[in-house]
Design a protein around this motif. Structure first.
Motif, short mmCIF file in Angstrom:
data_model
loop_
_atom_site.label_atom_id
_atom_site.label_comp_id
_atom_site.label_asym_id
_atom_site.label_seq_id
_atom_site.Cartn_x
_atom_site.Cartn_y
_atom_site.Cartn_z
N GLU A 101 35.18 33.77 31.98
CA GLU A 101 35.22 33.50 33.42
C GLU A 101 33.91 32.85 33.89
O GLU A 101 33.94 31.96 34.77
CB GLU A 101 35.47 34.80 34.18
CG GLU A 101 36.86 35.37 33.92
CD GLU A 101 37.20 36.55 34.80
OE1 GLU A 101 38.39 36.89 34.90
OE2 GLU A 101 36.28 37.15 35.41
N LYS A 139 36.65 30.22 36.27
CA LYS A 139 38.05 30.48 36.60
C LYS A 139 38.42 31.88 36.11
O LYS A 139 37.82 32.40 35.18
CB LYS A 139 38.96 29.45 35.94
CG LYS A 139 38.77 28.03 36.45
CD LYS A 139 39.71 27.07 35.74
CE LYS A 139 39.51 25.65 36.26
NZ LYS A 139 40.40 24.69 35.55
N PRO A 140 39.42 32.50 36.75
CA PRO A 140 39.86 33.81 36.26
C PRO A 140 40.36 33.72 34.82
O PRO A 140 40.95 32.71 34.40
CB PRO A 140 41.01 34.18 37.22
CG PRO A 140 40.76 33.37 38.44
CD PRO A 140 40.15 32.09 37.97
N TYR A 141 40.12 34.78 34.07
CA TYR A 141 40.57 34.84 32.68
C TYR A 141 42.05 34.49 32.55
O TYR A 141 42.44 33.70 31.67
CB TYR A 141 40.30 36.25 32.12
CG TYR A 141 40.98 36.54 30.81
CD1 TYR A 141 40.41 36.13 29.61
CD2 TYR A 141 42.19 37.24 30.77
CE1 TYR A 141 41.03 36.40 28.39
CE2 TYR A 141 42.82 37.50 29.56
CZ TYR A 141 42.24 37.08 28.38
OH TYR A 141 42.86 37.35 27.19
#
Length: 449
Positions: free
Chosen positions: A189, A194-196
């Motif tokens: 992340e 960005k979100p996983y």
């Protein structure tokens, strides 16, 4: 409570005995299906199975129920929590980022987390291969009392273990720890911003068309999702709940057998990473590399991983040099996953195998069972308690469910849920003095206390 510690623990204890009535069958769909029905018909398996060899799917069937109360049957499109199989996706995402020049697995943790304790002595490779010495956060008391059933932010999970002493000097030992992959999720992340879940979706799931796979968010409904169940004394009930979102990059994905086969084919063809990165996994003899355990079965090299969490268990086996793959997903905690994998593998390679023994259907109660009751010590800290209830005999090992013992012969009993038998032995005064647990072609004696 499960902590998703599984790598391939089932397989190392499953050595099958040859016997006159256990003849190997050819790897036909009918033989594979008959094998699985031998488990499912006794309520010892619920889930989906996919077996493939040389690029051909030999079996892709569903067994049991997605919801035993409704009831709703499992189908080949049913989705299952895959627990620690998530780690293979996390490791692949890290290798992809290395290919893109956004990080190096040889980097010190300090390059992305400069304030983390011991960051100058731990590399990303050590995290990926469980050689960092970082304590497994799922072994901490607050995991069982709070974080298993309540949402917990990723940063908060990291706080629970980052200040604890290391179990060993980084790089000197192997010790499986979910904390390693929690940190890798944070690193992914941080590097991508960005979100996983979005990274996995964009870099792996979408390119492969894995539409039945995703990240399990807290209280967000998932279509076609199996419910969690547990098997105890032949009865099936709902398992304990768990907030899988907290497992993040160490275990929060769900999937289908078909999707995981797409993933297997992509790995073999180098579709998601170049050959250099693929060889980082294949060419190493270490026991664990980049989300996969390396071991052997039937003298064949395999890459494997298992996942266990409340109400679910899963395994994927890749036979590296044979282009064969087995995927077993189950929503029945307590099923004998190792024995199932061994049986299916035996069919693929024309080896003997065994189906589970059937529990007696007639009366089993015996007044003589009281002679076996007691506590038996297998080793320090590990005991087997033998009890009776309503004329039936039960055993409960430390940290395990209570299981019924069924008579096989005088003083020898078996359980249907595992590849295990118990024989009671007598001392000089004619009293039961110890038991012997027979499991995985090994004997474990325990004196009566």
């Amino acid at each position: 409570m499960k902590s998703m510690k599984s790598v391939v623990p089932h397989l190392s204890f499953c050595v099958f005995l040859l016997c006159g009535n256990c003849l190997a069958a050819p790897p036909s769909p009918e033989a594979l299906d008959a094998c699985m029905r031998g488990w499912a018909d006794q309520n010892l398996f619920s889930g989906t199975v996919l077996a493939a060899q040389d690029g051909q799917v030999l079996l892709h069937n569903a067994y049991g129920m997605a919801d035993y109360n409704a009831p709703i049957a499992n189908t080949c499109d049913t989705r299952f929590r895959i627990g620690s199989l998530t780690k293979g996706f996390t490791a692949l995402a890290v290798l992809q980022l290395e290919e893109q020049g956004r990080l190096r697995t040889s980097d010190r943790l300090a390059t992305v987390m400069p304030d983390y304790p011991h960051a100058d002595t731990i590399t990303l490779d050590m995290l990926l291969n469980h050689r960092s010495g970082i304590v497994d956060h799922t072994t901490l008391p607050d995991f069982q009392t709070v974080r298993r059933t309540s949402p917990c932010a990723l940063a908060r999970t990291i706080e629970t273990f980052q200040s604890l002493p290391l179990d060993f000097t980084p790089g000197t030992q192997f010790k499986y720890s979910n904390s390693n992959y929690i940190l890798l999720g944070h690193i992914i992340e941080s590097v991508t911003r960005k979100p996983y879940a979005d990274v996995i979706q964009r870099q792996i799931l979408e390119p492969l068309g894995m539409h039945g796979t995703g990240f399990e968010y807290y209280r967000r409904p998932i279509p076609n999702m199996a419910l969690d169940h547990t098997l105890e004394n032949g009865s099936i009930r709902r398992a304990q709940d768990r907030v899988m979102q907290n497992a993040h990059a160490s275990g929060a994905l769900y999937s289908t057998a078909h999707d995981l086969y797409l993933w297997d084919r992509a790995f073999r063809t180098g579709r998601l990473v170049k050959e250099k990165m693929r060889q980082k996994i294949l060419s190493c003899d270490a026991e664990y590399r980049y989300g996969w355990a390396t071991t052997e079965m039937f003298d064949r090299k395999i890459l494997a991983h298992s996942g266990e969490t409340e109400g679910f268990c899963s395994t994927i086996i890749r036979f590296v040099d044979d282009d064969a793959c087995l995927i077993v997903l189950s929503n029945l905690e307590g099923c004998s996953m190792g024995r199932i994998i061994q049986s299916l593998s035996a069919l693929l390679f024309d080896r003997p195998y065994q189906l589970p023994k059937k529990a007696p259907t007639g009366p089993q109660a015996s007044a003589d069972y009281g002679a076996y009751v007691g506590r038996y010590q297998i080793k320090p800290g590990f005991f087997i308690d033998v009890t009776t209830q309503d004329g039936q005999l039960y055993r409960q090992a430390t940290g395990q469910s209570r299981l019924q013992l069924h008579p096989e012969s005088k003083d020898t009993f078996f359980v249907t849920e595992a590849d295990a038998r118990i024989t009671f032995e007598y001392g000089g005064e004619g009293q039961v003095a110890r038991l012997v647990l027979h499991q995985g072609n090994r004997d474990f004696p325990g004196d009566r206390l």
